[in-house]
Design a protein around this motif. Structure first.
Motif, PDB file in Angstrom:
ATOM      1  N   GLU A 120       1.288  -1.075  -0.040  1.00 61.04           N
ATOM      2  CA  GLU A 120      -0.245   0.203  -0.149  1.00 61.04           C
ATOM      3  C   GLU A 120       0.739   1.044  -0.096  1.00 61.04           C
ATOM      4  O   GLU A 120       0.734   2.246  -0.700  1.00 61.04           O
ATOM      5  N   MET A 121       1.949   1.142   0.883  1.00 60.55           N
ATOM      6  CA  MET A 121       2.755   2.309   0.987  1.00 60.55           C
ATOM      7  C   MET A 121       3.767   2.854  -0.431  1.00 60.55           C
ATOM      8  O   MET A 121       3.482   3.436  -1.001  1.00 60.55           O
ATOM      9  N   LEU A 122       4.187   1.246  -1.035  1.00 59.81           N
ATOM     10  CA  LEU A 122       4.418   1.879  -2.714  1.00 59.81           C
ATOM     11  C   LEU A 122       4.163   2.211  -3.004  1.00 59.81           C
ATOM     12  O   LEU A 122       3.713   2.792  -3.909  1.00 59.81           O
ATOM     13  N   ALA A 123       2.258   1.419  -3.110  1.00 59.89           N
ATOM     14  CA  ALA A 123       1.164   2.437  -4.317  1.00 59.89           C
ATOM     15  C   ALA A 123       1.309   3.605  -4.327  1.00 59.89           C
ATOM     16  O   ALA A 123       0.610   4.955  -5.041  1.00 59.89           O
ATOM     17  N   LEU A 124       1.415   4.627  -2.616  1.00 60.63           N
ATOM     18  CA  LEU A 124       1.256   5.556  -2.231  1.00 60.63           C
ATOM     19  C   LEU A 124       2.090   6.536  -2.520  1.00 60.63           C
ATOM     20  O   LEU A 124       2.161   7.335  -3.534  1.00 60.63           O
ATOM     21  N   VAL A 125       3.540   6.341  -2.582  1.00 62.08           N
ATOM     22  CA  VAL A 125       4.826   6.436  -3.100  1.00 62.08           C
ATOM     23  C   VAL A 125       4.228   7.173  -4.369  1.00 62.08           C
ATOM     24  O   VAL A 125       4.717   8.141  -4.805  1.00 62.08           O
ATOM     25  N   LYS A 126       4.315   5.788  -5.440  1.00 62.38           N
ATOM     26  CA  LYS A 126       4.177   5.810  -6.772  1.00 62.38           C
ATOM     27  C   LYS A 126       3.109   7.215  -7.003  1.00 62.38           C
ATOM     28  O   LYS A 126       3.639   7.910  -8.077  1.00 62.38           O
ATOM     29  N   GLU A 127       2.348   6.746  -6.111  1.00 61.41           N
ATOM     30  CA  GLU A 127       0.524   7.723  -6.809  1.00 61.41           C
ATOM     31  C   GLU A 127       1.278   9.401  -7.116  1.00 61.41           C
ATOM     32  O   GLU A 127       1.262   9.773  -7.930  1.00 61.41           O
ATOM     33  N   LYS A 128       1.688  10.031  -5.465  1.00 58.78           N
ATOM     34  CA  LYS A 128       1.723  10.528  -5.273  1.00 58.78           C
ATOM     35  C   LYS A 128       3.346  11.560  -5.797  1.00 58.78           C
ATOM     36  O   LYS A 128       2.938  13.176  -6.039  1.00 58.78           O
ATOM     37  N   SER A 129       4.239  10.863  -6.247  1.00 59.29           N
ATOM     38  CA  SER A 129       5.744  10.896  -7.393  1.00 59.29           C
ATOM     39  C   SER A 129       4.905  10.902  -8.155  1.00 59.29           C
ATOM     40  O   SER A 129       5.903  11.882  -8.826  1.00 59.29           O
ATOM     41  N   GLU A 130       4.017  10.425  -8.446  1.00 57.74           N
ATOM     42  CA  GLU A 130       4.042  10.588 -10.396  1.00 57.74           C
ATOM     43  C   GLU A 130       3.277  11.713 -10.358  1.00 57.74           C
ATOM     44  O   GLU A 130       3.759  12.487 -11.956  1.00 57.74           O
ATOM     45  N   GLN A 131       2.548  12.393  -9.990  1.00 58.04           N
ATOM     46  CA  GLN A 131       1.385  13.551  -9.629  1.00 58.04           C
ATOM     47  C   GLN A 131       2.776  15.112  -9.971  1.00 58.04           C
ATOM     48  O   GLN A 131       2.282  15.895 -10.273  1.00 58.04           O
ATOM     49  N   LEU A 132       4.252  14.611  -8.656  1.00 58.20           N
ATOM     50  CA  LEU A 132       4.471  15.565  -9.022  1.00 58.20           C
ATOM     51  C   LEU A 132       5.863  15.535  -9.612  1.00 58.20           C
ATOM     52  O   LEU A 132       6.582  17.017  -9.201  1.00 58.20           O
ATOM     53  N   ASN A 133       5.296  14.691 -10.423  1.00 56.66           N
ATOM     54  CA  ASN A 133       6.802  15.179 -11.695  1.00 56.66           C
ATOM     55  C   ASN A 133       7.959  13.968 -10.543  1.00 56.66           C
ATOM     56  O   ASN A 133       9.260  15.197 -11.513  1.00 56.66           O
ATOM     57  N   ILE A 134       8.384  13.578  -9.245  1.00 57.57           N
ATOM     58  CA  ILE A 134       9.074  13.425  -9.316  1.00 57.57           C
ATOM     59  C   ILE A 134       9.866  11.535  -9.666  1.00 57.57           C
ATOM     60  O   ILE A 134       8.522  10.988  -9.227  1.00 57.57           O
ATOM     61  N   LYS A 135      11.318  12.902  -9.827  1.00 55.78           N
ATOM     62  CA  LYS A 135      11.529  11.339 -10.679  1.00 55.78           C
ATOM     63  C   LYS A 135      11.895  10.077  -9.752  1.00 55.78           C
ATOM     64  O   LYS A 135      12.523   9.860  -8.270  1.00 55.78           O
ATOM     65  N   ARG A 136      12.388   8.307  -9.538  1.00 55.46           N
ATOM     66  CA  ARG A 136      12.450   7.533  -8.627  1.00 55.46           C
ATOM     67  C   ARG A 136      13.607   8.118  -7.960  1.00 55.46           C
ATOM     68  O   ARG A 136      14.309   7.973  -6.772  1.00 55.46           O
TER      69      ARG A 136
END
Ligand SMILES: Nc1ncnc2c1ncn2[C@@H]1O[C@H](COP(=O)(O)OP(=O)(O)OP(=O)(O)O)[C@@H](O)[C@H]1O
Ligand SMILES: [Mg+2]
Length: 247
Positions: A120-136
């Motif tokens: 769940e954490m991973l999915a949340l990180v992915k969703e929010k970072s993509e929304q803000l254009n934050i790279k891995r």
């Protein structure tokens, strides 16, 4: 949600900075605070968040009906108050992702909940970072270490969106952002806004308020709110400066 009555605060063993602040923020509202340098804007944010450099000498801070002026900063965070700093701290050796994971799980622990499941954490990180254009690779870097001004600000918005607070206080989150980053950050704040939370924006520039529409604009000068208006007040200030209000 937040009700501040006649708040006076001083630096520990020092001068009085806040000299009778009254402010009410209801759920669903966005308030902007503007005002000259040194007026006490960051101090107000710090006092609400519970930073220990300051002492409340008079008045009260009610958050969801509870007097919180004596609460520790982490208790206030657990209640749902989030503060993004004007100058974020560096934490070498702790990655962006691990920092936010720890913060989320601390909040959950305070509510008697288990850690958030890794998936769940991973999915949340992915969703929010993509929304803000934050790279891995950015997520794997040490917190704020060597971050550019804009990266620090974007990271603060990432933290806000991950933590999903009741009240987000953003202290000059727009300063130093390029036009694209400003829009991304503003979109982040707009997607965060809902009927159940509230935002307090501290800013020097009316430009931010083109992207994030405030319900109220307050002018803070010499420790007091000297004027409150709607968005048009910000435009008026941009045009006329603060002098006309200070006499
Ligand atoms: N910890 C501290 N120690 C000493 N002085 C302080 C401290 N915190 C705030 N002050 C003083 O209180 C006043 C208000 O500071 P504050 O940072 O709240 O202003 P501000 O409105 O956020 O200004 P700016 O627009 O420049 O960010 C300033 O004169 C500042 O020097
Ligand atoms: Mg400040």
């Amino acid at each position: 949600m937040l009700k501040i009555n006649n708040l006076h605060a001083k630096i520990q063993d020092g001068a009085e900075i806040l000299k009778g602040i009254n402010l009410q923020i209801n759920p669903g509202e966005v308030h902007a605070i503007m005002g000259p340098n040194g007026a006490g804007k960051s101090t107000l944010a710090s006092v609400v968040a519970g930073k220990e450099d300051y002492e409340v000498t008079e008045g009260e801070i009610l958050f969801q009906g509870n007097e919180i002026s004596e609460d520790a900063p982490e208790e206030r965070a657990h209640r749902g108050i989030f503060l993004s700093f004007q100058y974020p701290v560096e934490i070498p050796g702790v990655t962006v992702t691990n920092f936010i994971k720890a913060a989320i799980n601390e909040n959950r622990k305070a509510k008697g909940l288990e850690n958030m499941p890794a998936k769940e954490m991973l999915a949340l990180v992915k969703e929010k970072s993509e929304q803000l254009n934050i790279k891995r690779d950015f997520l794997a870097r040490s917190l704020n270490e060597g971050f550019s001004g804009g990266e620090k600000k974007r990271n603060e918005i990432f933290q806000m969106m991950m933590l999903d607070p009741k009240l987000a206080i953003l202290d000059e989150t727009d300063s130093g952002l390029d036009i694209d980053a400003l829009r991304i950050v503003a979109d982040g704040v707009n997607s965060f806004r809902n009927e159940g939370n509230a935002v307090l924006l501290i800013t020097h520039y009316q430009r931010l308020l083109d992207y994030i529409q405030p319900d109220f604009v307050h002018v803070l000068a010499d420790g007091k709110i000297i004027k409150t208006g709607d968005k048009s007040l910000a435009l008026e200030l941009e045009d006329k400066g603060y002098d006309w209000l200070l006499n």
